[in-house]
Design a protein around this motif. Sequence first.
Motif, PDB file in Angstrom:
ATOM      1  N   ARG A 107    -113.946 -38.337  45.454  1.00  0.00           N
ATOM      2  CA  ARG A 107    -113.253 -38.668  46.695  1.00  0.00           C
ATOM      3  C   ARG A 107    -112.627 -37.428  47.340  1.00  0.00           C
ATOM      4  NH1 ARG A 107    -112.425 -43.879  48.522  1.00  0.00           N
ATOM      5  NH2 ARG A 107    -113.619 -45.314  47.253  1.00  0.00           N
TER       6      ARG A 107
ATOM      7  N   LEU B  84    -111.766 -37.861  51.287  1.00  0.00           N
ATOM      8  CA  LEU B  84    -111.080 -39.151  51.368  1.00  0.00           C
ATOM      9  C   LEU B  84    -109.713 -39.062  50.715  1.00  0.00           C
ATOM     10  CD1 LEU B  84    -114.132 -41.391  50.507  1.00  0.00           C
ATOM     11  CD2 LEU B  84    -112.994 -41.249  52.717  1.00  0.00           C
TER      12      LEU B  84
ATOM     13  N   GLN C 274    -112.433 -53.288  52.545  1.00  0.00           N
ATOM     14  CA  GLN C 274    -112.787 -52.013  51.910  1.00  0.00           C
ATOM     15  C   GLN C 274    -113.893 -51.267  52.645  1.00  0.00           C
ATOM     16  OE1 GLN C 274    -113.525 -53.050  47.757  1.00  0.00           O
ATOM     17  NE2 GLN C 274    -111.406 -52.546  47.335  1.00  0.00           N
ATOM     18  N   THR C 275    -113.795 -51.237  53.950  1.00  0.00           N
ATOM     19  CA  THR C 275    -114.771 -50.469  54.714  1.00  0.00           C
ATOM     20  C   THR C 275    -114.197 -49.120  55.148  1.00  0.00           C
ATOM     21  OG1 THR C 275    -114.050 -51.709  56.647  1.00  0.00           O
ATOM     22  CG2 THR C 275    -116.084 -52.423  55.603  1.00  0.00           C
ATOM     23  N   ALA C 276    -112.912 -48.891  54.827  1.00  0.00           N
ATOM     24  CA  ALA C 276    -112.296 -47.629  55.246  1.00  0.00           C
ATOM     25  C   ALA C 276    -113.074 -46.440  54.692  1.00  0.00           C
ATOM     26  CB  ALA C 276    -110.841 -47.573  54.785  1.00  0.00           C
ATOM     27  N   THR C 277    -113.512 -46.556  53.438  1.00  0.00           N
ATOM     28  CA  THR C 277    -114.270 -45.463  52.817  1.00  0.00           C
ATOM     29  C   THR C 277    -115.494 -45.114  53.659  1.00  0.00           C
ATOM     30  OG1 THR C 277    -113.539 -46.043  50.599  1.00  0.00           O
ATOM     31  CG2 THR C 277    -115.596 -44.834  50.779  1.00  0.00           C
TER      32      THR C 277
ATOM     33  N   ASP D 113    -104.397 -40.996  51.528  1.00  0.00           N
ATOM     34  CA  ASP D 113    -105.575 -41.037  50.666  1.00  0.00           C
ATOM     35  C   ASP D 113    -106.287 -42.369  50.841  1.00  0.00           C
ATOM     36  OD1 ASP D 113    -104.994 -38.578  49.696  1.00  0.00           O
ATOM     37  OD2 ASP D 113    -104.176 -39.253  47.784  1.00  0.00           O
ATOM     38  N   ILE D 114    -107.597 -42.306  50.956  1.00  0.00           N
ATOM     39  CA  ILE D 114    -108.386 -43.522  51.069  1.00  0.00           C
ATOM     40  C   ILE D 114    -108.976 -43.815  49.694  1.00  0.00           C
ATOM     41  CG2 ILE D 114    -110.269 -44.671  52.277  1.00  0.00           C
ATOM     42  CD1 ILE D 114    -108.190 -43.703  54.201  1.00  0.00           C
ATOM     43  N   ALA D 115    -108.453 -44.795  49.022  1.00  0.00           N
ATOM     44  CA  ALA D 115    -108.964 -45.072  47.672  1.00  0.00           C
ATOM     45  C   ALA D 115    -109.378 -46.526  47.546  1.00  0.00           C
ATOM     46  CB  ALA D 115    -107.924 -44.751  46.623  1.00  0.00           C
TER      47      ALA D 115
END
Lengths: 317, 279
Positions: A65, A70, B102-105, B277-279
Amino acid sequence: MVAVDGLVHTVPMGSEITDGEIVVSGLTKHYKQVRAVDGLSFTVKPGRVTGFLGPNGAGKTTTLRMVLNLVTPTAGTATIGGSRYADLAAPLQSVGAVLEASSAHKGRTGRNHLRVLCAAAGLPDTRADEVLELVGLAPAAKRKFKGYSLGMKQRLGIAAAMLGDPQVLILDEPANGLDPEGIRWMRDFLQALAKRGRTILVSSHLLSEMELLADDVVIIAAGRLVAQGSVEEIIGNASSVAKVRVRTPKPDALLAALTGATAERPEDGVLLLSGVTAEQVGDAALAAGVALHELVAEMPDLERVFLDLTAGKEAIR
Amino acid sequence: MNLIRSEFRKIRTTNVWWLFAIGALVLLALSFTINALNMHYGVLHQPDGGGVDPNSEEGAQLAALATPVALTSYMVTSGQYFGLMFVMLLGIITVTNEYYHQTATTTFLTTPHRTRVIVAKAVAGGFFGVLLWVITTAITIPATAIFLNGEGITPKFGDPDVIRAMLLNGVAYALWALIGIGIGVLIRSQIGATITAMVVYTVGTIAVSIIVTVLKNVLHWNWVDNIQWAMPSIASGLMTSGTDLPGQPHYWVGALVLIAWAAVTGVIGTLILRKRDIA
Ligand SMILES: Nc1ncnc2c1ncn2[C@@H]1O[C@H](COP(=O)(O)OP(=O)(O)OP(=O)(O)O)[C@@H](O)[C@H]1O
Ligand SMILES: [Mg+2]
């Protein structure tokens, strides 16, 4: 059918980056409680499938990530083909990624999900149907995502990663939920892409699968690098742990004729020797006039090496 | 441009937008009826003047409301209260969906420049807001004409003040989409954001009015009267009142307040999202 044949393009796309080497250097991520990734450095070469291995909580997902912009690193950098992910002119056309905790809107069809991405990346809508075909999801294209099985969701993720026909593919546990046929399909697919010069980085727990799939491996534990190299090198370096299995009616006579060997006796008439090669055992037996009924060099497999290398490292933190 | 197309597609390929459109139209019919009844019995046909002293501030307000221009603006912007709420909810959902589903990723892999994603969402949300405004206004214009003619009043659609009120109403619809997006970024949980926003929008607006009235009447703090205009929902109504009513700030004060809210939520939301943070 190796599916790469299915990479038909309606438009010339050409990857945005030509050399897809991934360079991770000093990458660090501290969360409040844990050092998820701790000064990690490694490189991933184009034209090869690289396995990214580590126990649960080793920091694989966090690393991937960070490479993909991200998650913001606490320190260190990661580049793909020389530039940071955020600086790529056309990210989807350069790098494809399949990550954990990434999904689609439950009420949207698989095809519409891909078309949303096509629009954002400036790709023609026809690409959505092409990649659906590629991953074998065409029959379910017009069904809503909420009705997809685990394996179908995974395939949709792979389809999304392939939209821009990227030079670099990054996959986090892509085998999750795939059936044996699907796993085999993916192995052939990734290897064929690597043969065509693409960079493939795959994280996985399935070590036997990795041994079949990967050319190189990067092994991490507790956020730090443990080993990096080709699968043969990694296993070869560990050949000190290789054992020789012998079956003989006179085990004691054979042992007396060998120097520097340590032996286990798993059953009557069987010796499991370490510290000697099969050749040395054969020669010693001939010289001592001991009959051998079985002589096998037991090469360690990736799983064995992995467990040895990561043993003693704190696992889940 | 590509990104805006992508955000449009996100809205179009799910069924939120038409559920919201239906909800907004049903509530439009409801609020137009309530406003009509209110005007009929409260302003135009008050039995014996309703006991309101025509020389008091309230009396002056009623008199000002009873002019054709004020009546036309008031009726033609009916449905604003709920319309704006739906636009805000749409804005919230365009952001919180990315987390909920969960489409942010995938979104931020496709577009690592997160500010651009927010701008595209704002444009798409604003467009749907304006679309809702067009539809609402296309319904309220004839309805207002019928109602006012029935009351024996000639509607003043050509009056610059009325036109201004209608156009500013459209601006309000667009700005509320932006406010919704800001709220969605600040409160990622879909349920959390929607419920908080709806409660603040409905109960909060009323609560502020009550508190202000109490403070004014009990403590004689007349200055608190001005605080209520800082509430975005009240400011929206002020912005679209065709004439300046006595005791109220000018319409452009409402516009400024609303723009400030949209800018603040939008900018803060974007700054937070860029770091997150995109997790
Ligand atoms: N957002 C977060 N906040 C706090 N800690 C986190 C966060 N994300 C990950 N961690 C921690 O960082 C460590 C590494 O997690 P990560 O998900 O990268 O491991 P992994 O190697 O992918 O594990 P697995 O094989 O189980 O997928 C874990 O200890 C995890 O608890
Ligand atoms: Mg993981």
